[in-house]
Design an enzyme around this catalytic site. Structure first.
Site, PDB file in Angstrom:
ATOM      1  CB  CYS A   1      -0.771   0.003   1.199  1.00 48.32           C
ATOM      2  SG  CYS A   1      -1.916   1.318   1.394  1.00 48.32           S
TER       3      CYS A   1
ATOM      4  CB  CYS B   1      -5.315   3.966  -4.419  1.00 44.32           C
ATOM      5  SG  CYS B   1      -4.429   2.348  -4.685  1.00 44.32           S
TER       6      CYS B   1
END
Length: 300
Positions: free
Chosen positions: A91, A234
């Site tokens: 991530c 993101c």
């Protein structure tokens, strides 16, 4: 207060975000916490829990069998879980928030570059004032140059938009499917409260990025993350979007590292702005802010 984060039946936590992609961080240096998918879902619940796009366990690599082989080069492991409790390889925003936490707690020396462990291997990180930069590592076009030449290797149907739309699949340690839209009107019209349909459907799911180039080296995007839904940002998705836009520009005859096809891209997301840099050796770097906003104790 015990180092493992537990106080009787309670758990210490920190809340943070990277361009409003938010996370609950749980200190668990010795790997004693039983972080079940159910507990992750309770913590991430925005109505009955703390609320987050994901949960990050802060644990020593040596105490985590799945990354123990990284312990000699990366002391700390970013054990990242999606909001639905599923494990994630990487991530980009989460690792920056993770680094901010390590620095604040004095667990690393933030004045020099260092590495953190992830399920996608060790990542080089450095602090740049309010920003944190992370070398995400190698990336590739899932379908190779043939997919690029064909204009894509997947089709996406997003609610609110005509379809199907051609898309390009990329692997940044986690899967991404990037769709190029004609303008910001179409971007705003997309309904990402429901997951876009991707064909062929990837075995492990995929993140879907809807992208509008604004000028060379500058784009705006929205994203639907697998296991989460639409998020405000993101990190790996921003990198995938910039890399896909750059690849399409190169395929159209542009030259790399020029004004028309730069190596450094600005990516605007609903939660802010990040910087994506295409590095040599088909590697990519992501940089942007990371903020810690609250500390607390929970019995969830």
């Amino acid at each position: 207060m015990p180092d493992d984060g537990a106080v009787r039946d309670q758990l210490r936590f920190t809340k943070g975000h990277g361009t409003e992609n938010d996370f609950v961080l749980l200190p668990d240096p010795d790997g004693r916490l039983d972080l079940t998918p159910e507990r992750v879902r309770r913590l991430a619940d925005r109505r009955a829990g703390i609320g987050a796009d994901g949960v990050i366990r802060v644990v020593r690599s040596a105490a985590s069998p799945e990354v123990a082989d990284q312990a000699t080069e990366a002391v700390w492991f970013m054990d990242y879980r999606n909001a639905d409790g599923s494990l994630a390889e990487m991530c980009g925003n989460g690792v920056r928030v993770f680094v901010r936490y390590l620095v604040r707690e004095g667990l690393v020396d933030g004045s020099a570059a260092f590495r953190v462990a992830t399920r996608n291997g060790p990542k080089d990180v450095r602090v740049e004032g309010d920003d944190i930069a992370v070398v995400l590592g190698a990336w590739r076009l899932t379908g190779g140059e043939a997919a690029l030449a064909a204009g894509g290797d997947a089709h996406v149907r997003a609610h609110g938009l005509p379809g199907p739309m051609a898309a390009l699949s990329l692997d940044l340690g986690n899967p991404h499917t990037v769709v190029l839209l004609p303008g910001e009107r179409e971007l705003a019209a997309a309904d990402l409260t429901r997951p876009p349909a991707v064909s062929p459907e990837p075995t492990d799911g995929t993140n879907v990025e809807l992208v509008v180039p604004l000028s060379p080296g500058h784009l705006v995007m929205r994203v639907h993350e697998r296991g989460v839904g639409e998020t405000r940002s993101c990190g790996t998705g921003a990198a995938a979007a910039a890399l896909a836009a750059r690849a399409w520009s190169l395929a159209a005859g542009g030259q790399a590292d020029t004004e028309e096809v730069p190596d450094v891209w600005r990516v605007d997301v609903p939660g802010g702005t990040v910087r994506v840099t295409a590095l040599s050796g088909d590697r990519v770097e992501l940089a942007g802010p990371a903020v810690l906003v609250a500390d607390g104790v929970t019995s969830l």
